[in-house]
Design a protein around this motif. Sequence first.
Motif, PDB file in Angstrom:
ATOM      1  N   TRP A   1      -0.722   1.815   5.292  1.00 48.97           N
ATOM      2  CA  TRP A   1      -1.855   2.032   6.189  1.00 48.97           C
ATOM      3  C   TRP A   1      -1.656   1.252   7.476  1.00 48.97           C
ATOM      4  O   TRP A   1      -1.112   0.143   7.481  1.00 48.97           O
ATOM      5  N   GLU A   2      -2.121   1.834   8.573  1.00 47.85           N
ATOM      6  CA  GLU A   2      -2.260   1.123   9.839  1.00 47.85           C
ATOM      7  C   GLU A   2      -3.619   0.439   9.783  1.00 47.85           C
ATOM      8  O   GLU A   2      -4.658   1.103   9.828  1.00 47.85           O
ATOM      9  N   TYR A   3      -3.644  -0.887   9.614  1.00 52.12           N
ATOM     10  CA  TYR A   3      -4.900  -1.547   9.267  1.00 52.12           C
ATOM     11  C   TYR A   3      -5.843  -1.753  10.445  1.00 52.12           C
ATOM     12  O   TYR A   3      -7.008  -2.069  10.251  1.00 52.12           O
ATOM     13  N   SER A   4      -5.382  -1.557  11.675  1.00 55.50           N
ATOM     14  CA  SER A   4      -6.304  -1.687  12.810  1.00 55.50           C
ATOM     15  C   SER A   4      -7.108  -0.415  13.033  1.00 55.50           C
ATOM     16  O   SER A   4      -8.224  -0.455  13.553  1.00 55.50           O
ATOM     17  N   THR A   5      -6.555   0.728  12.634  1.00 59.83           N
ATOM     18  CA  THR A   5      -7.249   2.014  12.808  1.00 59.83           C
ATOM     19  C   THR A   5      -7.614   2.655  11.480  1.00 59.83           C
ATOM     20  O   THR A   5      -8.281   3.684  11.467  1.00 59.83           O
ATOM     21  N   PHE A   6      -7.169   2.065  10.386  1.00 62.53           N
ATOM     22  CA  PHE A   6      -7.333   2.642   9.055  1.00 62.53           C
ATOM     23  C   PHE A   6      -6.771   4.059   8.990  1.00 62.53           C
ATOM     24  O   PHE A   6      -7.405   4.993   8.496  1.00 62.53           O
ATOM     25  N   GLY A   7      -5.556   4.184   9.483  1.00 64.90           N
ATOM     26  CA  GLY A   7      -4.850   5.455   9.377  1.00 64.90           C
ATOM     27  C   GLY A   7      -3.790   5.370   8.290  1.00 64.90           C
ATOM     28  O   GLY A   7      -2.925   4.495   8.326  1.00 64.90           O
ATOM     29  N   LYS A   8      -3.867   6.270   7.319  1.00 71.48           N
ATOM     30  CA  LYS A   8      -2.882   6.269   6.244  1.00 71.48           C
ATOM     31  C   LYS A   8      -1.606   6.924   6.734  1.00 71.48           C
ATOM     32  O   LYS A   8      -1.624   8.025   7.279  1.00 71.48           O
ATOM     33  N   ARG A   9      -0.465   6.233   6.519  1.00 72.40           N
ATOM     34  CA  ARG A   9       0.812   6.752   6.990  1.00 72.40           C
ATOM     35  C   ARG A   9       1.518   7.574   5.906  1.00 72.40           C
ATOM     36  O   ARG A   9       1.957   8.686   6.147  1.00 72.40           O
ATOM     37  N   PHE A  10       1.672   7.005   4.712  1.00 69.95           N
ATOM     38  CA  PHE A  10       2.332   7.708   3.605  1.00 69.95           C
ATOM     39  C   PHE A  10       2.019   6.949   2.327  1.00 69.95           C
ATOM     40  O   PHE A  10       1.397   5.880   2.343  1.00 69.95           O
ATOM     41  N   GLU A  11       2.470   7.494   1.200  1.00 71.72           N
ATOM     42  CA  GLU A  11       2.262   6.813  -0.065  1.00 71.72           C
ATOM     43  C   GLU A  11       3.487   6.972  -0.962  1.00 71.72           C
ATOM     44  O   GLU A  11       4.293   7.887  -0.792  1.00 71.72           O
ATOM     45  N   ILE A  12       3.602   6.036  -1.901  1.00 71.55           N
ATOM     46  CA  ILE A  12       4.685   6.050  -2.879  1.00 71.55           C
ATOM     47  C   ILE A  12       4.063   6.244  -4.251  1.00 71.55           C
ATOM     48  O   ILE A  12       3.197   5.470  -4.659  1.00 71.55           O
ATOM     49  N   LYS A  13       4.465   7.284  -4.943  1.00 69.79           N
ATOM     50  CA  LYS A  13       4.011   7.530  -6.308  1.00 69.79           C
ATOM     51  C   LYS A  13       5.069   7.005  -7.277  1.00 69.79           C
ATOM     52  O   LYS A  13       6.235   7.393  -7.208  1.00 69.79           O
ATOM     53  N   ARG A  14       4.647   6.118  -8.169  1.00 68.83           N
ATOM     54  CA  ARG A  14       5.561   5.486  -9.108  1.00 68.83           C
ATOM     55  C   ARG A  14       5.274   5.926 -10.536  1.00 68.83           C
ATOM     56  O   ARG A  14       4.208   6.474 -10.828  1.00 68.83           O
ATOM     57  N   GLN A  15       6.210   5.606 -11.425  1.00 70.50           N
ATOM     58  CA  GLN A  15       6.006   5.857 -12.847  1.00 70.50           C
ATOM     59  C   GLN A  15       5.348   4.668 -13.533  1.00 70.50           C
ATOM     60  O   GLN A  15       4.932   4.770 -14.684  1.00 70.50           O
ATOM     61  N   ASP A  16       5.283   3.548 -12.830  1.00 71.81           N
ATOM     62  CA  ASP A  16       4.673   2.341 -13.388  1.00 71.81           C
ATOM     63  C   ASP A  16       3.902   1.628 -12.285  1.00 71.81           C
ATOM     64  O   ASP A  16       4.008   1.972 -11.100  1.00 71.81           O
TER      65      ASP A  16
END
Length: 705
Positions: free
Chosen positions: A350-365
């Motif tokens: 996340w860009e924490y000054s604008t609260f813009g989500k950039r991407f995410e990582i999906k894990r198995q754990d």
Amino acid sequence: MGYFISTGIQSTINSFVPLKILIFRVFFIRDISMVKHEEKMKNRALLLVFTAICLLLSACQGKAAPTTASAPTDIPTMPPATATDIPATATPSPEPTPTLSPTPSAPRGTLSLAHKFGFGSGIRLSPFGLQLSADEKRLIATTSAGVFVFSADDLKLLAAIYEPTQQPSYPLRRHMRVSQDGSLAAGFSINADYILTIKFWDTSTGSLRAEHALESETGDDFVIIVDFAISPDNTQVAAVSDNGTILIINVSDGKIVETIDQYVNNTQSPLWIEFDPIGKNAYYIFQDVSFTGVQSYGLNSTSWDEVSFADADTIDFPWDAGAFAPLLSKPAGFRWGYFTRAGSRTIQAWEYSTFGKRFEIKRQDSISAIAFSPDGQWVIMGGTNPTQLETWPVETVKAPQETFPVARPLWAVAASSGGQTFYGISNDGKLNMWKSGETSPVHQQSGFLPVASRLEFSEDGLSLRLTTANNEIYEIDPQDGKLQNIYPNPNILEEMKDEVPVSIAVSADKSLLAVVYFSLDDYAIRLFDLNSGKFIRKIPSKHRLDLVEFSPDGRALFTQGPKHPVQVLDIETGEVLNEIPIDDALGEYLFEMRVSRDKSTLALFGELGVVEIYSTATLEVLQTLEVDPNTWSIALSDDGSLLAYYSVDGTVGCWDIASNTLLPPLEFGPPTSAAETPGLAFSPDNRSLALSTWDGVIRIYNVAP
């Protein structure tokens, strides 16, 4: 006017251990005589119900110290009582009389510190962790016990700053932090006058630079610091309290130069306060009072005017843990970080000054730790299934580039610039160092011991056993603190694993196990065959019990509840064979009951600071001692001849019961709730006393009556 820690109760659940830990925020008051016995007892009872990490400063008005008696004489040895049957009578034992309660003679003998072990500990995704200095020559660990500096080349200890956590919301909030360049450490604590204080240390030497009691011009009397940050130029500290008040403090003189209270009415729970990588702005991120939103405010670090605002729904941003990137992103210059929460298999950028989500990582754990390398090119994660350190290149973040296996989950990780050297602390107490391309650690440093919920010596005295909240036992050498073994608590049987045990007792012949569980409506004692693990029967109880202990012959149980007599129950029928009334000397509440390992001696400790010693064979009073009402807990030696006690003012003492003499007490910690200790135990030969504190440090004292 000074800042004081406020009242209130806060609980947090650590989902990573089978036994849930409830953390209570309790009273810190300038006039300690204001704390009533009832309030003190309620907090103690809650601590006994849960295996708690409790931080307490409560006390009652003091009593006069024992008066000086005649010159010391040779100390006779007190033989253990004969393990005969408990008198089968329902007649209460007689109350103690003054003739059985001589005043202890003048202090004699010595109690001296022999060893001190442990660098403290941390938990998964907590603010404790690892970082490298600006020149990457020093590796700095921030733990529950303070800040510890190691060589980044071979992990040799360079400096130690022992500053135990004193924050009521430990272990999920900061009490210590290191600057971005690694040269400065700062910590909040409570001084002897119960005033909130900030301290600064030089991490290269471990020396204290300055200590400042915080002064307020706003008239606010109460504050709990839950997070803080040091500006990149090391000139300012921005700290946020539990109610959302932000304090800006000058590092040079410790003065509060700005108090920002405009977010108080909108703050439900502060999450972070953080300077951006260039120090231009500080960002306050919190859950708002609607419980459905998270807000981020940017504040200019010169004027402290508001420069940005952003918000998000908690559905989109449910995170309460993460790592902030040490550099602005290129070429866009985003202020960003990776965020997650305990148990989640998702990590989001996340860009924490604008609260813009950039991407995410999906894990198995889920992960147990996360951090950036100093150059911002690598993100390091602690995987949990399997347990391993993972190196992820920030440019792609598609999969780990390298993994390094570890025996147990990591609670702190770090990496050098360029991604050639990696570090991690696992919950077996080891700090590991890996080189790229080599799966085995090239260096290790032990000593990051877990916090113990129980402490005892082995029967031969060659090991010190630490029982942890997740029902494991760590055995260490009491001479050098080295880890000897880790194994599951053998007294936690299969049928008990989904329960919350309040008290566990083992018969002298190790054939029977008696357990009291936390329950709202069932106060019964469960009896098990310890050899087979099979349940035998319930022994009913009409009131809540805090402690149970076996009689010498194993055919009866001593039971203790906060406002009830100590009862002796027949384990076959549940019949009350005898009881010890709670007399006026002990007070209305009974804080603790202890039985020596040989089952010969029983000690009762009441709210008024009085300890009574009984023979378990006859239930006769052998001795009484009036100790400080600040005393938090007591322990008996294996043969019942010595009693140790410690208090919340940070002192530990010892009483020779046979000769009725006191050893001069020693200070072991600051006069705060951090001095509370879950463990106090004598060695079998009575020559050593071990004490473990909530910060994960163990002290061994020589006892010479």
